[in-house]
Scaffold this motif. Structure first.
Motif, PDB file in Angstrom:
ATOM      1  N   PRO A  59       0.809  -1.232   0.000  1.00  0.00           N
ATOM      2  CA  PRO A  59       0.000   0.000   0.000  1.00  0.00           C
ATOM      3  C   PRO A  59       0.835   1.272   0.000  1.00  0.00           C
ATOM      4  CG  PRO A  59      -0.878  -1.585   1.579  1.00  0.00           C
ATOM      5  CD  PRO A  59       0.438  -2.114   1.120  1.00  0.00           C
ATOM      6  N   LEU A  60       1.995   1.244   0.691  1.00  0.00           N
ATOM      7  CA  LEU A  60       2.839   2.433   0.713  1.00  0.00           C
ATOM      8  C   LEU A  60       3.380   2.746  -0.674  1.00  0.00           C
ATOM      9  CD1 LEU A  60       4.323   4.660   2.263  1.00  0.00           C
ATOM     10  CD2 LEU A  60       6.149   3.010   2.726  1.00  0.00           C
ATOM     11  N   VAL A  61       3.875   1.720  -1.367  1.00  0.00           N
ATOM     12  CA  VAL A  61       4.405   1.931  -2.723  1.00  0.00           C
ATOM     13  C   VAL A  61       3.297   2.405  -3.659  1.00  0.00           C
ATOM     14  CG1 VAL A  61       5.449   0.786  -4.710  1.00  0.00           C
ATOM     15  CG2 VAL A  61       6.277   0.275  -2.404  1.00  0.00           C
ATOM     16  N   TRP A  62       2.108   1.801  -3.556  1.00  0.00           N
ATOM     17  CA  TRP A  62       0.975   2.208  -4.397  1.00  0.00           C
ATOM     18  C   TRP A  62       0.560   3.643  -4.091  1.00  0.00           C
ATOM     19  CZ3 TRP A  62      -1.410   1.322  -8.691  1.00  0.00           C
ATOM     20  CH2 TRP A  62      -2.727   1.719  -8.887  1.00  0.00           C
ATOM     21  N   ASN A  63       0.577   4.015  -2.807  1.00  0.00           N
ATOM     22  CA  ASN A  63       0.207   5.373  -2.421  1.00  0.00           C
ATOM     23  C   ASN A  63       1.198   6.384  -2.989  1.00  0.00           C
ATOM     24  OD1 ASN A  63      -1.641   6.954  -0.389  1.00  0.00           O
ATOM     25  ND2 ASN A  63       0.428   7.712  -0.038  1.00  0.00           N
ATOM     26  N   VAL A  64       2.491   6.063  -2.920  1.00  0.00           N
ATOM     27  CA  VAL A  64       3.499   6.974  -3.469  1.00  0.00           C
ATOM     28  C   VAL A  64       3.326   7.102  -4.981  1.00  0.00           C
ATOM     29  CG1 VAL A  64       5.971   7.301  -3.828  1.00  0.00           C
ATOM     30  CG2 VAL A  64       5.139   6.525  -1.606  1.00  0.00           C
ATOM     31  N   TYR A  65       3.021   5.997  -5.634  1.00  0.00           N
ATOM     32  CA  TYR A  65       2.787   6.059  -7.091  1.00  0.00           C
ATOM     33  C   TYR A  65       1.602   6.968  -7.419  1.00  0.00           C
ATOM     34  CZ  TYR A  65       0.842   4.620 -11.584  1.00  0.00           C
ATOM     35  OH  TYR A  65       0.306   4.627 -12.843  1.00  0.00           O
TER      36      TYR A  65
ATOM     37  N   TYR B  41      -7.349  14.146   8.302  1.00  0.00           N
ATOM     38  CA  TYR B  41      -8.738  14.344   7.867  1.00  0.00           C
ATOM     39  C   TYR B  41      -8.787  14.995   6.493  1.00  0.00           C
ATOM     40  CZ  TYR B  41     -13.611  15.599   7.709  1.00  0.00           C
ATOM     41  OH  TYR B  41     -14.911  15.712   7.307  1.00  0.00           O
ATOM     42  N   TYR B  42      -7.857  15.880   6.189  1.00  0.00           N
ATOM     43  CA  TYR B  42      -7.829  16.510   4.867  1.00  0.00           C
ATOM     44  C   TYR B  42      -7.575  15.463   3.789  1.00  0.00           C
ATOM     45  CZ  TYR B  42      -6.749  20.051   1.308  1.00  0.00           C
ATOM     46  OH  TYR B  42      -6.752  20.833   0.186  1.00  0.00           O
ATOM     47  N   ALA B  43      -6.637  14.527   4.058  1.00  0.00           N
ATOM     48  CA  ALA B  43      -6.393  13.443   3.107  1.00  0.00           C
ATOM     49  C   ALA B  43      -7.642  12.588   2.936  1.00  0.00           C
ATOM     50  CB  ALA B  43      -5.218  12.587   3.583  1.00  0.00           C
ATOM     51  N   TYR B  44      -8.329  12.296   4.050  1.00  0.00           N
ATOM     52  CA  TYR B  44      -9.562  11.509   3.980  1.00  0.00           C
ATOM     53  C   TYR B  44     -10.620  12.215   3.137  1.00  0.00           C
ATOM     54  CZ  TYR B  44     -14.213  10.044   5.547  1.00  0.00           C
ATOM     55  OH  TYR B  44     -15.516   9.667   5.577  1.00  0.00           O
ATOM     56  N   SER B  45     -10.781  13.511   3.335  1.00  0.00           N
ATOM     57  CA  SER B  45     -11.803  14.241   2.585  1.00  0.00           C
ATOM     58  C   SER B  45     -11.490  14.279   1.098  1.00  0.00           C
ATOM     59  CB  SER B  45     -11.935  15.670   3.134  1.00  0.00           C
ATOM     60  OG  SER B  45     -10.745  16.412   2.913  1.00  0.00           O
ATOM     61  N   GLU B  46     -10.206  14.375   0.741  1.00  0.00           N
ATOM     62  CA  GLU B  46      -9.836  14.354  -0.669  1.00  0.00           C
ATOM     63  C   GLU B  46     -10.042  12.967  -1.271  1.00  0.00           C
ATOM     64  OE1 GLU B  46      -8.835  16.923  -2.717  1.00  0.00           O
ATOM     65  OE2 GLU B  46      -9.491  18.142  -1.029  1.00  0.00           O
ATOM     66  N   PHE B  47      -9.754  11.927  -0.474  1.00  0.00           N
ATOM     67  CA  PHE B  47      -9.956  10.559  -0.946  1.00  0.00           C
ATOM     68  C   PHE B  47     -11.433  10.261  -1.213  1.00  0.00           C
ATOM     69  CE2 PHE B  47      -5.721   9.106   0.677  1.00  0.00           C
ATOM     70  CZ  PHE B  47      -5.331   8.427  -0.460  1.00  0.00           C
ATOM     71  N   PHE B  48     -12.273  10.477  -0.214  1.00  0.00           N
ATOM     72  CA  PHE B  48     -13.621   9.932  -0.227  1.00  0.00           C
ATOM     73  C   PHE B  48     -14.725  10.965  -0.499  1.00  0.00           C
ATOM     74  CE2 PHE B  48     -11.101   7.148   2.540  1.00  0.00           C
ATOM     75  CZ  PHE B  48     -11.245   5.954   1.846  1.00  0.00           C
ATOM     76  N   GLN B  49     -14.478  12.241  -0.253  1.00  0.00           N
ATOM     77  CA  GLN B  49     -15.501  13.246  -0.475  1.00  0.00           C
ATOM     78  C   GLN B  49     -15.305  13.955  -1.812  1.00  0.00           C
ATOM     79  OE1 GLN B  49     -15.412  15.751   3.001  1.00  0.00           O
ATOM     80  NE2 GLN B  49     -16.095  14.118   4.378  1.00  0.00           N
ATOM     81  N   SER B  50     -14.088  14.410  -2.065  1.00  0.00           N
ATOM     82  CA  SER B  50     -13.802  15.075  -3.341  1.00  0.00           C
ATOM     83  C   SER B  50     -13.417  14.095  -4.438  1.00  0.00           C
ATOM     84  CB  SER B  50     -12.674  16.098  -3.152  1.00  0.00           C
ATOM     85  OG  SER B  50     -13.006  17.060  -2.177  1.00  0.00           O
ATOM     86  N   GLN B  51     -13.109  12.849  -4.063  1.00  0.00           N
ATOM     87  CA  GLN B  51     -12.693  11.805  -5.004  1.00  0.00           C
ATOM     88  C   GLN B  51     -11.447  12.210  -5.791  1.00  0.00           C
ATOM     89  OE1 GLN B  51     -16.138  10.805  -7.373  1.00  0.00           O
ATOM     90  NE2 GLN B  51     -16.965   9.458  -5.791  1.00  0.00           N
ATOM     91  N   GLN B  52     -10.584  12.967  -5.135  1.00  0.00           N
ATOM     92  CA  GLN B  52      -9.283  13.303  -5.707  1.00  0.00           C
ATOM     93  C   GLN B  52      -8.245  12.376  -5.053  1.00  0.00           C
ATOM     94  OE1 GLN B  52      -8.782  15.392  -8.178  1.00  0.00           O
ATOM     95  NE2 GLN B  52     -10.888  16.162  -8.278  1.00  0.00           N
ATOM     96  N   VAL B  53      -8.247  11.132  -5.528  1.00  0.00           N
ATOM     97  CA  VAL B  53      -7.431  10.108  -4.865  1.00  0.00           C
ATOM     98  C   VAL B  53      -5.952  10.432  -4.977  1.00  0.00           C
ATOM     99  CG1 VAL B  53      -6.877   7.655  -4.800  1.00  0.00           C
ATOM    100  CG2 VAL B  53      -9.219   8.397  -5.272  1.00  0.00           C
ATOM    101  N   GLY B  54      -5.515  10.901  -6.131  1.00  0.00           N
ATOM    102  CA  GLY B  54      -4.103  11.232  -6.305  1.00  0.00           C
ATOM    103  C   GLY B  54      -3.661  12.335  -5.365  1.00  0.00           C
ATOM    104  N   TYR B  55      -4.493  13.367  -5.212  1.00  0.00           N
ATOM    105  CA  TYR B  55      -4.126  14.464  -4.314  1.00  0.00           C
ATOM    106  C   TYR B  55      -4.210  14.033  -2.859  1.00  0.00           C
ATOM    107  CZ  TYR B  55      -3.661  19.223  -2.611  1.00  0.00           C
ATOM    108  OH  TYR B  55      -3.214  20.354  -1.979  1.00  0.00           O
ATOM    109  N   GLY B  56      -5.207  13.222  -2.519  1.00  0.00           N
ATOM    110  CA  GLY B  56      -5.271  12.695  -1.161  1.00  0.00           C
ATOM    111  C   GLY B  56      -4.061  11.851  -0.829  1.00  0.00           C
ATOM    112  N   ALA B  57      -3.589  11.059  -1.793  1.00  0.00           N
ATOM    113  CA  ALA B  57      -2.377  10.270  -1.578  1.00  0.00           C
ATOM    114  C   ALA B  57      -1.156  11.169  -1.372  1.00  0.00           C
ATOM    115  CB  ALA B  57      -2.145   9.342  -2.766  1.00  0.00           C
TER     116      ALA B  57
ATOM    117  N   THR C 172       0.645   9.569  -6.001  1.00  0.00           N
ATOM    118  CA  THR C 172       0.936  10.994  -5.853  1.00  0.00           C
ATOM    119  C   THR C 172       1.359  11.634  -7.166  1.00  0.00           C
ATOM    120  OG1 THR C 172       3.259  10.626  -5.268  1.00  0.00           O
ATOM    121  CG2 THR C 172       1.658  10.619  -3.470  1.00  0.00           C
ATOM    122  N   PHE C 173       1.763  10.832  -8.127  1.00  0.00           N
ATOM    123  CA  PHE C 173       2.190  11.356  -9.435  1.00  0.00           C
ATOM    124  C   PHE C 173       1.119  11.139 -10.502  1.00  0.00           C
ATOM    125  CE2 PHE C 173       5.983   9.943  -7.137  1.00  0.00           C
ATOM    126  CZ  PHE C 173       6.683  11.137  -7.074  1.00  0.00           C
ATOM    127  N   THR C 174      -0.106  10.891 -10.063  1.00  0.00           N
ATOM    128  CA  THR C 174      -1.180  10.605 -11.017  1.00  0.00           C
ATOM    129  C   THR C 174      -2.421  11.431 -10.708  1.00  0.00           C
ATOM    130  OG1 THR C 174      -2.175   8.814  -9.705  1.00  0.00           O
ATOM    131  CG2 THR C 174      -0.363   8.221 -11.191  1.00  0.00           C
TER     132      THR C 174
END
Length: 318
Positions: A45-51, A271-287, A53-55
């Motif tokens: 998950p850490l490697v996938w999360n870092v990836y 919480y900001y990362a969570y909101s970007e992941f699940f509320q704004s659906q900006q998964v790359g930015y949340g990562a 961040t560039f998407t």
């Protein structure tokens, strides 16, 4: 008559164990389940999360490579920097205040209450302070919500009953009091942890040291400064380090009580990362936010360990 002693069996090459008392090097087989879990739960998950961040990724279509755009956006994101500023307030509420109060409370319970009234009473108070730590975050949030509810909450009701109704307030719903109220709650939740750790550390302190210092005319504060703090310094570092990490990644109390509001007054990086992941659906930015938080936690941990080792070497050199 001569008794022949049988020769010990010859050990095959490579049969020596690296673990004292065992004869086989196959102990590494027992590490496989733990290494597999570490790989699946942490490393992958850490490697996938870092990836990510560039998407640019919204969780539906495949990630689209965008390079450093998320990091550039993060550098100019005022909400992100506000969340880290609020993390400093979380450190104050979860590390500085609980550690200082925990030191004093542990010393009082051990040196005064325990000696004068017995260990059972000191243990009772220790368990009382630690109780908020074992409460689920959701349960604690519900109770705190009842207390701080603006219309019929217990705190405002008490203020009105004693003639201080003018002080009644929407404690968690007003930008000027939400962060302070959350900090007070976190102090209440966190204070039991250092009390328990410090009281356990004080068990190795020889009571004769306190008695000798008392006979020499040292008051309680002098005994606390010269004996208590100096002996349990390693535990103080542990509490400060673990508390700082918990403060930087705090999520549960913010999610259940304020949802980062009102506005951004109580938002924190997790919480900001969570909101970007699940509320704004900006998964790359949340990562990207989550990765930045991980980097900060790693740097803080390394700095703490280096400082602790240097102080230990200085103590040994004296």
């Amino acid at each position: 008559m001569t008794t022949l002693t049988p020769a010990p069996p010859k050990r095959r090459p490579g049969s020596e164990s690296l673990i004292p008392g065992t004869r086989s090097r196959t102990f590494w087989v027992y590490l496989i389940p733990g290494l597999a879990l570490l790989t699946l739960v942490i490393i992958v998950p850490l490697v996938w999360n870092v990836y990510l961040t560039f998407t640019s990724y919204r969780g539906i279509r495949p990630p689209e490579w965008i390079g450093l755009e998320n990091w550039e956006k993060l550098a100019g994101d005022a909400t992100f920097w506000t969340s880290f500023a609020n993390s400093i307030a979380m450190i104050l509420a979860m590390v500085v205040v609980p550690t200082l109060l925990g030191l004093v409370l542990a010393a009082v319970l051990f040196d005064l209450v325990g000696r004068k009234f017995g260990g059972k009473l000191a243990s009772f108070f220790r368990a009382t302070y630690y109780l908020p730590q074992i409460l689920p975050a959701v349960i604690a949030a519900i109770v705190i919500g009842w207390i701080l509810r603006p219309q019929d909450g217990a705190l405002n009701t008490i203020l009105e009953s004693v003639g201080l109704g003018g002080l009644a307030h929407n404690w968690l719903g007003s930008p000027d009091t939400a962060l302070v109220s959350l900090m007070v709650i976190l102090v209440w939740v966190q204070i039991g942890y250092p009390v328990v750790i410090f009281m356990a550390a004080l068990q190795r302190v020889d009571p004769e040291l306190y008695e000798a210092a008392e006979l020499d005319g040292a008051n309680w504060f002098q005994r606390f400064q010269a004996i208590t703090v100096s002996i349990i310094r390693p535990e103080i570092f542990v509490v400060v380090l673990t508390g700082t990490i918990a403060a930087l990644k705090v999520f549960g109390p913010v999610y259940t009580l304020t949802r980062g509001g009102p506005g951004d007054s109580t938002i924190v990086p997790a919480y900001y990362a969570y909101s970007e992941f699940f509320q704004s659906q900006q998964v790359g930015y949340g990562a990207t936010i989550a990765t930045a938080l991980t980097i900060v936690i790693a740097i803080v941990s390394v700095v703490f360990i280096i400082v602790q080792r240097r102080l230990e070497k200085q103590e040994e050199a004296r």
